[in-house]
Design an enzyme around this catalytic site. Structure first.
Site, PDB file in Angstrom:
ATOM      1  N   ASP A 198     -22.487 -85.956 -12.205  1.00 18.48           N
ATOM      2  CA  ASP A 198     -23.289 -87.172 -12.326  1.00 18.48           C
ATOM      3  C   ASP A 198     -23.746 -87.664 -10.954  1.00 18.48           C
ATOM      4  OD1 ASP A 198     -24.522 -89.174 -13.734  1.00 18.48           O
ATOM      5  OD2 ASP A 198     -22.737 -90.422 -13.952  1.00 18.48           O
ATOM      6  N   HIS A 332     -32.116 -85.322 -21.250  1.00 16.05           N
ATOM      7  CA  HIS A 332     -31.779 -86.623 -20.662  1.00 16.05           C
ATOM      8  C   HIS A 332     -32.359 -86.807 -19.263  1.00 16.05           C
ATOM      9  CE1 HIS A 332     -29.523 -90.112 -19.428  1.00 16.05           C
ATOM     10  NE2 HIS A 332     -28.854 -89.424 -18.524  1.00 16.05           N
TER      11      HIS A 332
END
Length: 478
Positions: A198, A332
């Site tokens: 992330d 995403h």
């Protein structure tokens, strides 16, 4: 007519840490509070300022960590950061009634919950989201404290609580909720609970991040800081160098997500490989962080961990034909940062004002054996999502509503391929409509039914993080 002048760059000593320079952290606590004695709180607020971490101090902390590692040390330096921010209701409580110029902030996230797609029910004509009670009531502010370990955070919190008189009895303010997060252990450090690396694609900020990585977008300071170059909105003078914080309490249904991948694994591979490939197609990156646009068929961990390469792509294709061959339109990372899908058009559509600076951290335990066996979430885990921007309506709110939740975005694609929802954070009023195309690269026009939302919002709020000078003056009211 005079030519408008470009504001000078921000002084890092005037900006709170974690906004344009992130905190160095292994753990972090967010303390949400209500103000009980506004006059007492205003008097104490300037006394907290010396304890608040500035962007300059956050940068020094990062340099100290690099130097410590280069010297061969394996232990962690004792480092912590502190930031404070206020909601619109919190500013009102303090008697600060100036319009800062952001409709979403002024309205508050509770009023925006249905627009964001959060689930709930309408009773008597009023929508009530399925949030935890704390976020359904007024939250006046939040203190964010990060550190190398929980004891460091707790020590810093105790000091701040003493100064502000944060107490449940006869204090200036009281805690309504505390949320603790921490980096995942071992090899999962830096990865969120679904397992994907992330925080890779944050933008670089002009005159602050002077050596951006290849492919990293450089944005003007005013996209994050109020009153600086790139912020076109008229603001009160005290709002200069502040930033809006969007906080979301997001739960992740990890065993259910993993089970879906296994049951819908891409054919032609082993079930495990097919599940990993489907996960990568839904996210737009492999778990290592390697982007599909550069590693379309197989994970490349070396690429994923290399900041010189893992963000150096644009979704640009020969002859400007946009396809889903390498990465689905609905993936995403493509939905939330479309790159060439908009900026490669003629004329290009700029996405600069849509950029946000993400500072989230995971919360909750690792999966238990029982959860893996039952393929059901039994313990709460997810992401304490935080992002900064100078305009929530153009930043976080727009990305969620106009991109992630919009099945026809991006709009410029083959006529027979409707992108669908962002499969990770996209929310739909009708759950049966949650589909995406392009999940299988060999069947781009086939829609994959997404039977559930694996990221569930349980609340949040919009805050304003003032500058150091504004906090020193208690918004000019000290």
């Amino acid at each position: 007519m005079a030519t408008p002048t470009t504001p000078p760059p921000a002084d890092l000593k005037n900006v709170q840490g974690d906004i344009i320079v992130g905190f160095s952290k292994r753990t972090e606590s967010s303390i949400f509070f209500q103000i009980d004695n506004a006059e007492g709180f205003r008097k104490q607020l300037p006394l907290l300022v010396p304890k608040i971490t500035t962007a300059a101090q956050a940068a020094d902390d990062k340099d100290a960590i690099k130097k410590h590692k280069r010297a061969g040390h394996k232990d962690l330096l004792k480092i912590s950061g502190l930031n404070i921010a206020f909601s619109q209701s919190g500013l009102n409580k303090l008697g600060v009634t100036d319009d800062i110029g952001d409709a979403a902030f002024k309205q508050g996230q509770l009023a925006n919950a249905q627009g964001l797609g959060d689930k709930g029910s309408t009773i008597g004509g009023k929508f009530e989201p399925n949030w935890i009670p704390a976020f359904k009531n007024a939250v006046h502010g939040v203190i964010v404290i990060s550190g190398d370990c929980q004891s460091t955070v707790d020590e810093r919190l105790a000091d701040a609580a003493r100064i502000l008189k944060l107490s449940a009895h006869n204090g200036n303010c009281h805690e309504v909720l505390r949320l603790d997060g921490s980096a995942r252990p071992g090899d999962e450090k830096g990865h969120e609970h679904f397992g994907f690396l992330d925080g890779i694609s944050n933008p670089a900020i002009e005159k602050i991040d002077t050596k951006p990585f290849p492919g990293q977008k450089t944005i003007r300071q005013g996209i994050v800081l109020l009153g600086r170059n790139g912020d076109p909105t008229k603001r009160p003078s005290w709002a200069l160098d502040g930033s809006f914080l969007a906080f979301r309490y997001l739960f992740q249904l990890v065993p259910e997500f993993d089970d879906f991948l296994m049951h819908n694994s891409i054919p032609g591979l082993t079930p495990k490989e097919g599940a990993e490939f489907l996960g990568a197609r839904m996210v737009g990156r492999w778990k290592s962080g390697a982007p599909l646009d550069l590693a379309p068929l197989k994970d490349d961990p070396e690429l994923g961990r290399d900041p010189q390469r893992n963000n150096n792509f644009q979704y640009s294709f020969p002859e400007d034909i946009q396809t889903q061959d390498r990465c689905p339109f609905a993936a995403h990372v493509r939905k939330t940062n479309p790159r060439f899908d908009l900026e490669g058009l003629n004329p290009p559509i700029s996405t600069e004002s849509r950029h946000i600076v993400r500072r989230g951290i995971p919360f909750g335990p690792e999966l238990s054996r029982q959860e893996k066996q039952q393929k059901t979430t039994l313990q709460g885990r997810g992401l304490l999502f935080k992002c900064y921007q100078s305009d929530i309506t153009k930043g976080f709110q727009f990305i969620q509503e106009a991109w992630a939740n919009a099945p026809n975005f991006p709009p410029f694609k083959p006529a027979d391929q409707v992108p669908g929802f962002d499969p990770i954070v996209g929310q739909a009023a009708d759950p049966t409509s949650r589909t995406m195309s392009g999940a299988d690269p060999k069947a781009a026009t086939t829609n994959l039914q997404l039977p559930t939302e694996w990221v569930v919002s349980k609340g949040g709020e919009y805050f304003f993080s003032p500058s150091i000078p504004t906090l020193k003056s208690a918004f000019g009211r000290a």
